[in-house]
Design an enzyme around this catalytic site. Structure first.
Site, PDB file in Angstrom:
ATOM      1  N   ARG A 161       0.842  -1.203   0.000  1.00 43.09           N
ATOM      2  CA  ARG A 161       0.000   0.000   0.000  1.00 43.09           C
ATOM      3  C   ARG A 161       0.876   1.252   0.000  1.00 43.09           C
ATOM      4  O   ARG A 161       1.719   1.422   0.874  1.00 43.09           O
ATOM      5  CB  ARG A 161      -0.930   0.011   1.223  1.00 43.09           C
ATOM      6  CG  ARG A 161      -1.903  -1.147   1.242  1.00 43.09           C
ATOM      7  CD  ARG A 161      -2.802  -1.105   2.473  1.00 43.09           C
ATOM      8  NE  ARG A 161      -3.598  -2.302   2.594  1.00 43.09           N
ATOM      9  CZ  ARG A 161      -4.785  -2.476   2.031  1.00 43.09           C
ATOM     10  NH1 ARG A 161      -5.310  -1.510   1.304  1.00 43.09           N
ATOM     11  NH2 ARG A 161      -5.451  -3.604   2.198  1.00 43.09           N
TER      12      ARG A 161
ATOM     13  N   SER B 272     -23.674 -13.501   8.508  1.00 48.02           N
ATOM     14  CA  SER B 272     -22.921 -12.414   7.893  1.00 48.02           C
ATOM     15  C   SER B 272     -22.759 -12.628   6.395  1.00 48.02           C
ATOM     16  O   SER B 272     -22.366 -13.720   5.956  1.00 48.02           O
ATOM     17  CB  SER B 272     -21.535 -12.318   8.556  1.00 48.02           C
ATOM     18  OG  SER B 272     -20.720 -11.368   7.930  1.00 48.02           O
TER      19      SER B 272
ATOM     20  N   SER C 299     -19.050  -1.448  -1.324  1.00 53.41           N
ATOM     21  CA  SER C 299     -18.203  -0.380  -1.844  1.00 53.41           C
ATOM     22  C   SER C 299     -17.257  -0.799  -2.948  1.00 53.41           C
ATOM     23  O   SER C 299     -16.787   0.050  -3.707  1.00 53.41           O
ATOM     24  CB  SER C 299     -17.381   0.231  -0.701  1.00 53.41           C
ATOM     25  OG  SER C 299     -16.483  -0.730  -0.162  1.00 53.41           O
TER      26      SER C 299
ATOM     27  N   HIS D 261     -22.078   3.707   2.754  1.00 54.42           N
ATOM     28  CA  HIS D 261     -21.928   4.233   1.396  1.00 54.42           C
ATOM     29  C   HIS D 261     -23.253   4.732   0.822  1.00 54.42           C
ATOM     30  O   HIS D 261     -23.334   5.013  -0.375  1.00 54.42           O
ATOM     31  CB  HIS D 261     -21.310   3.178   0.484  1.00 54.42           C
ATOM     32  CG  HIS D 261     -19.883   2.894   0.806  1.00 54.42           C
ATOM     33  ND1 HIS D 261     -18.838   3.668   0.344  1.00 54.42           N
ATOM     34  CD2 HIS D 261     -19.316   1.934   1.579  1.00 54.42           C
ATOM     35  CE1 HIS D 261     -17.693   3.193   0.801  1.00 54.42           C
ATOM     36  NE2 HIS D 261     -17.960   2.144   1.559  1.00 54.42           N
TER      37      HIS D 261
ATOM     38  N   THR E  43     -21.932   6.440   8.626  1.00 49.81           N
ATOM     39  CA  THR E  43     -20.684   7.170   8.809  1.00 49.81           C
ATOM     40  C   THR E  43     -20.890   8.643   8.528  1.00 49.81           C
ATOM     41  O   THR E  43     -21.784   9.030   7.777  1.00 49.81           O
ATOM     42  CB  THR E  43     -19.581   6.625   7.879  1.00 49.81           C
ATOM     43  OG1 THR E  43     -18.348   7.284   8.157  1.00 49.81           O
ATOM     44  CG2 THR E  43     -19.932   6.844   6.416  1.00 49.81           C
TER      45      THR E  43
ATOM     46  N   LYS F  57     -18.118  10.024   4.787  1.00 48.11           N
ATOM     47  CA  LYS F  57     -18.257   9.869   3.331  1.00 48.11           C
ATOM     48  C   LYS F  57     -19.173  10.980   2.794  1.00 48.11           C
ATOM     49  O   LYS F  57     -18.721  12.090   2.625  1.00 48.11           O
ATOM     50  CB  LYS F  57     -18.726   8.460   3.007  1.00 48.11           C
ATOM     51  CG  LYS F  57     -17.647   7.413   3.369  1.00 48.11           C
ATOM     52  CD  LYS F  57     -18.022   6.022   3.010  1.00 48.11           C
ATOM     53  CE  LYS F  57     -16.856   5.062   3.186  1.00 48.11           C
ATOM     54  NZ  LYS F  57     -16.296   4.993   4.555  1.00 48.11           N
TER      55      LYS F  57
ATOM     56  N   THR G 169     -12.581   5.751  24.372  1.00 44.99           N
ATOM     57  CA  THR G 169     -12.034   6.509  23.247  1.00 44.99           C
ATOM     58  C   THR G 169     -12.411   7.977  23.371  1.00 44.99           C
ATOM     59  O   THR G 169     -13.550   8.304  23.707  1.00 44.99           O
ATOM     60  CB  THR G 169     -12.583   5.964  21.906  1.00 44.99           C
ATOM     61  OG1 THR G 169     -12.198   4.604  21.767  1.00 44.99           O
ATOM     62  CG2 THR G 169     -12.041   6.751  20.725  1.00 44.99           C
ATOM     63  N   THR G 170     -11.466   8.860  23.094  1.00 40.52           N
ATOM     64  CA  THR G 170     -11.742  10.294  23.115  1.00 40.52           C
ATOM     65  C   THR G 170     -12.877  10.626  22.151  1.00 40.52           C
ATOM     66  O   THR G 170     -12.939  10.104  21.037  1.00 40.52           O
ATOM     67  CB  THR G 170     -10.474  11.088  22.718  1.00 40.52           C
ATOM     68  OG1 THR G 170      -9.437  10.792  23.661  1.00 40.52           O
ATOM     69  CG2 THR G 170     -10.732  12.579  22.713  1.00 40.52           C
TER      70      THR G 170
ATOM     71  N   THR H  77      -8.004  -6.489  -0.393  1.00 43.36           N
ATOM     72  CA  THR H  77      -9.261  -5.751  -0.370  1.00 43.36           C
ATOM     73  C   THR H  77     -10.268  -6.361  -1.338  1.00 43.36           C
ATOM     74  O   THR H  77     -11.468  -6.419  -1.053  1.00 43.36           O
ATOM     75  CB  THR H  77      -9.018  -4.270  -0.720  1.00 43.36           C
ATOM     76  OG1 THR H  77      -8.043  -3.738   0.186  1.00 43.36           O
ATOM     77  CG2 THR H  77     -10.298  -3.467  -0.601  1.00 43.36           C
TER      78      THR H  77
END
Length: 406
Positions: free
Chosen positions: A31, A144, A196, A224, A252, A255, A284-285, A371
């Site tokens: 990557r 799933s 995606s 998405h 999310t 996006k 988590t903050t 991926t």
């Protein structure tokens, strides 16, 4: 002497890590991160710091360009002036800032749910929530889709529940697996509305039919699709009038909404359970006030404005038409705004991507294994309202030339 012994101990680990990275490079799967600077007010243009020139980005997930919208920028600037930069801590210590609470109320309203809960990213949300749900339901079984995102797979793994993987979008196979499961066991069907990498859509209504028949909860990843589809941007489930049938929606802010963060929306008791038991939230903050304020401005804007969605669909249509007119095959499964073009072979895919960048200043990131499956490498093109028809024609001509050369 002690320092020498220390280096002698860690050297083998260093060599192992280096060997693993070298194997990625050997197979063309290493990557590489490009260093860009998006130009405010000129999206999709960006400045490429590695090459010292402007480029056009064609593989961006800021699908509507909301990350540059004045209503978002003004909200963020105002929040910074009033509240400073950071959140100050986790949600339970000092991080539950007022914009974050307002954002959750706005998201619940968009989805027509009792409550919503915002976390630091979409990945964190999936991984944390699925694990937390599984641990809270003794003898839970998770079903799933085989093409679910890595974050969902991670959450299912961490939840340590029994799992069945059903063939991609295959409701008949899902039903067969449900029939084999104990009737009284809690069940969760985890799937995405829009995948995606292939750009295909789930049969949401059919999956809901089966879920209701077998008494299963539905966990729908809409990352998405939120902001892009539905009367208020609630996603494909909303667009298809299926949202009330979904037990828990995950979305999310990173996006179509143009910011960052992840969230779930659903029944208030489920949201409260996750809020109370999810380590990925508790430790988590929290999102900074400016990010939350910008996200809320984006959510509210897209809740009432269809102009961006209509312009987006128009851009997708003329980009698809330009590619097809140039003889470039888009994956047949692609039903929405993601236009994948198969360029088989990791090295060939990388070469085409690099040539587009070097010769034309067009950035379309190559997508290689793991991926996507080996032999199904691709360029993933995502038009936005800011990509003009002229840009689409330029992309199609350049890509045709590069594919013929490679």
């Amino acid at each position: 002497m002690a320092e020498a012994r220390y280096h002698a101990k860690i050297l083998p680990f260093h060599e192992q890590f280096e060997a693993a990275v070298n194997m990625l490079k050997l197979h063309g799967n290493y990557r590489e991160f490009s260093e860009f600077e998006r130009l405010a007010g000129r999206f999709p243009y960006a400045y490429d710091h590695q090459r010292g020139r402007e480029i056009i980005i064609w593989c961006n997930n800021d699908y509507l360009g909301m990350g540059q919208h004045p209503v978002v920028l003004n909200a963020m600037q105002d929040a910074v002036r009033r509240m400073g930069a950071g959140a100050g801590g986790t949600r339970n210590i000092a991080g539950t800032n007022h914009p974050l609470v307002r954002l959750e109320h706005a998201l619940a309203q968009v989805h027509g749910t009792e409550a919503a809960l915002v976390m630091s990213s979409g990945y964190t949300t999936n991984a944390t929530v699925l694990a937390t749900l599984a641990k809270g339901l003794p003898d839970c079984i998770i079903f799933s889709d085989e093409q679910n995102h890595a974050s969902m797979i991670e959450g299912i793994k961490q939840g340590r529940a029994q799992k069945y993987i059903f063939q991609h979008n295959n409701v008949k196979h899902l039903r067969m697996l449900l029939e084999k499961a104990p009737a009284n066991a809690p069940k969760i069907i985890a799937f995405e509305s829009l995948y995606s990498m292939d750009g295909d859509m789930a049969p949401i209504a059919e999956i809901c039919d089966v879920a209701e028949e077998f008494g299963a909860l539905t966990y729908l990843d809409e990352v998405h699709a939120v902001g892009l589809y539905g009367a208020t941007g609630g996603g494909l489930a909303q667009a298809q009038a299926q949202a009330p049938r979904i037990s828990l929606i995950q979305g999310t802010l990173g996006k179509a909404y143009g910011l960052m963060g992840g969230y779930i929306a659903g029944n208030a008791s489920v949201i409260d359970y996750v809020r109370s038991f999810a380590p990925g939230l508790i430790f988590t903050t929290a999102l900074p006030p400016a990010v939350a304020a910008g996200a809320m401005a984006s959510v509210r804007h897209l809740q009432s404005s269809n102009a961006e969605r209509e312009a987006h669909q128009h851009a997708v249509a003329y980009t698809r038409a330009a590619l097809e007119a140039a003889g470039i095959a888009i994956m047949p499964a692609a039903q929405a705004h993601i236009l994948p073009v198969i360029v088989e072979g990791a090295e060939r895919c990388r070469a085409v991507s690099n040539a587009l960048m070097e010769q034309y200043g067009l950035f379309v990131q190559h997508i290689n294994a793991p991926t996507v499956p080996e032999g199904r490498e691709r360029l993933r093109i995502t038009p936005t309202p800011q990509h003009t028809e002229e840009m689409a024609q330029q992309l199609a001509a350049a890509l045709k030339e590069m594919l013929n050369r490679a």
